[in-house]
Motif scaffolding. Structure first.
Motif, PDB file in Angstrom:
ATOM      1  N   GLU A   1       7.237  -1.090  10.881  1.00 51.06           N
ATOM      2  CA  GLU A   1       8.543  -1.201  10.215  1.00 51.06           C
ATOM      3  C   GLU A   1       9.222   0.159  10.273  1.00 51.06           C
ATOM      4  O   GLU A   1       8.572   1.179  10.021  1.00 51.06           O
TER       5      GLU A   1
ATOM      6  N   LEU B   1       6.812  11.565   7.319  1.00 50.10           N
ATOM      7  CA  LEU B   1       6.537  10.703   6.163  1.00 50.10           C
ATOM      8  C   LEU B   1       6.040  11.524   4.969  1.00 50.10           C
ATOM      9  O   LEU B   1       6.516  11.348   3.832  1.00 50.10           O
TER      10      LEU B   1
ATOM     11  N   LYS C   1      -3.251   3.366  -0.016  1.00 49.01           N
ATOM     12  CA  LYS C   1      -2.652   2.524   1.030  1.00 49.01           C
ATOM     13  C   LYS C   1      -2.945   3.140   2.396  1.00 49.01           C
ATOM     14  O   LYS C   1      -2.772   4.346   2.585  1.00 49.01           O
TER      15      LYS C   1
ATOM     16  N   ILE D   1      10.919   3.222   8.959  1.00 53.11           N
ATOM     17  CA  ILE D   1      10.876   3.786   7.599  1.00 53.11           C
ATOM     18  C   ILE D   1      12.293   4.022   7.082  1.00 53.11           C
ATOM     19  O   ILE D   1      13.122   4.627   7.766  1.00 53.11           O
ATOM     20  N   THR D   2      12.541   3.530   5.870  1.00 52.79           N
ATOM     21  CA  THR D   2      13.822   3.793   5.197  1.00 52.79           C
ATOM     22  C   THR D   2      13.503   4.383   3.827  1.00 52.79           C
ATOM     23  O   THR D   2      12.345   4.438   3.416  1.00 52.79           O
TER      24      THR D   2
ATOM     25  N   MET E   1       3.932   1.803  10.310  1.00 53.15           N
ATOM     26  CA  MET E   1       5.267   2.347  10.057  1.00 53.15           C
ATOM     27  C   MET E   1       5.756   3.188  11.223  1.00 53.15           C
ATOM     28  O   MET E   1       4.991   3.938  11.830  1.00 53.15           O
TER      29      MET E   1
ATOM     30  N   SER F   1       8.963   2.973  -2.463  1.00 53.99           N
ATOM     31  CA  SER F   1       7.848   2.120  -2.888  1.00 53.99           C
ATOM     32  C   SER F   1       6.504   2.812  -2.639  1.00 53.99           C
ATOM     33  O   SER F   1       5.574   2.632  -3.430  1.00 53.99           O
ATOM     34  N   LEU F   2       6.410   3.650  -1.605  1.00 58.18           N
ATOM     35  CA  LEU F   2       5.144   4.389  -1.404  1.00 58.18           C
ATOM     36  C   LEU F   2       4.904   5.424  -2.500  1.00 58.18           C
ATOM     37  O   LEU F   2       3.759   5.781  -2.788  1.00 58.18           O
TER      38      LEU F   2
ATOM     39  N   ILE G   1      -1.925   3.587   6.155  1.00 61.45           N
ATOM     40  CA  ILE G   1      -0.734   3.444   7.007  1.00 61.45           C
ATOM     41  C   ILE G   1      -1.066   3.917   8.417  1.00 61.45           C
ATOM     42  O   ILE G   1      -1.613   5.010   8.591  1.00 61.45           O
TER      43      ILE G   1
ATOM     44  N   HIS H   1      11.251   2.276   1.746  1.00 65.34           N
ATOM     45  CA  HIS H   1       9.798   2.429   1.949  1.00 65.34           C
ATOM     46  C   HIS H   1       9.287   3.676   1.226  1.00 65.34           C
ATOM     47  O   HIS H   1       8.203   3.659   0.635  1.00 65.34           O
TER      48      HIS H   1
ATOM     49  N   VAL I   1      -0.479  -1.251   6.592  1.00 61.82           N
ATOM     50  CA  VAL I   1       0.891  -1.363   7.092  1.00 61.82           C
ATOM     51  C   VAL I   1       1.119  -0.389   8.251  1.00 61.82           C
ATOM     52  O   VAL I   1       0.547   0.706   8.279  1.00 61.82           O
TER      53      VAL I   1
END
Ligand code: SAH
Length: 241
Positions: free
Chosen positions: A87, A143, A78, A89-90, A126, A96-97, A80, A93, A124
């Motif tokens: 978005e 992250l 993915k 980040i929570t 972030m 799901s990553l 990023i 996220h 995406v």
């Protein structure tokens, strides 16, 4: 998990060589490969930025060196882009990553990145919050850290993140360590009782209480066990009275 870190300041990755994430790197539980867009610049000064069309302040990261950088990465996973316009980040996220085996994280600088690169290469965008930093490197480190600590084997005790704030949409309650009395303040007595069931109830209660006090918005999407629900109803009814 493999991280491809695209940045004009690859040395910044050294900040991850400490603590549990440093150990995860040593143990090869994660790997980080740096890619510097300057190495892909076609001009003799190795420039990767230029002035914005239409005028305005600052410089813009050019699409070409970034595109060539990405083309050189065989396994991108993915893609990023760290961006204040992405978005926020929570924990959702992060979870799901964690399903990806590889992620490529691009760090912007200056006024940001040519929009055409974003359209063609980025999956995406972030953000780490509604404020602006001078570069995407610190958000990228945040992250990578948040993802890495949830990879099995990275934290000594797997359970330690399961009770963390935002797991199951609750904040963790307060924690204490020695000495028992600090500047006249005692540790809550129950924690010294040795009664595991009561201590566990106290932990659930203090976590619920803290969430009500600081982040009541989280309670809308929390999934509670029967016991937690009973304790929460109790707390809420006391609050209304
Ligand atoms: N002019 C842009 C901000 C550029 S800041 C704007 O107003 O939207 C330069 C770079 O820092 C961005 O390209 C991005 O990679 C990074 N950055 C800044 N703030 C960030 C944030 N809150 N979250 C993630 N990345 C951020």
């Amino acid at each position: 998990m493999r991280f491809n870190f695209v940045t004009i300041f690859p040395e910044i990755i050294k900040f991850l060589e400490f603590g549990v994430i440093g150990k995860a790197l040593e143990k090869d539980l994660i790997s980080i490969n740096e890619y510097n867009p300057r190495d892909f610049s076609k001009n003799s000064n190795k420039n990767i930025d230029d002035s914005p069309y239409g005028g305005g302040e600052g410089m813009v990261m050019m699409a070409e060196p970034l595109a060539s950088t990405l083309k050189s990465i065989k396994n991108k996973g993915k893609v990023i882009l760290m961006s204040p316009q992405g978005e926020n980040i929570t924990n959702f996220h992060i979870n799901s990553l964690l399903e990806e085996s590889t992620v490529t994280i691009i760090c912007g600088r200056y006024e940001g990145v040519d929009e055409r690169f974003i359209e063609n290469y980025v999956d995406v965008e972030m953000s780490v919050g509604d404020f602006v930093l001078s570069g995407g490197e610190i958000p990228a480190l945040a992250l990578i850290d948040a993802l890495s600590r949830k990879i099995p084997g990275v934290l000594g005790n797997q359970k330690s993140f399961e009770n963390d704030s935002y797991e199951n949409n609750l904040l963790k309650g307060p924690v204490y360590t020695r000495p028992q009395n600090f500047e006249g303040m005692e540790v809550p007595e129950i924690l010294l009782s040795g009664d595991h069931e009561k201590i566990n109830d106290w932990k659930i209660l203090s976590s619920l209480q803290r969430t009500i006090d600081r982040r009541p918005d989280l309670l809308d999407s929390v999934k509670l066990t029967k016991k937690q629900k009973k304790l929460l109803d109790n707390l809420l009814s006391k609050r209304i009275l």
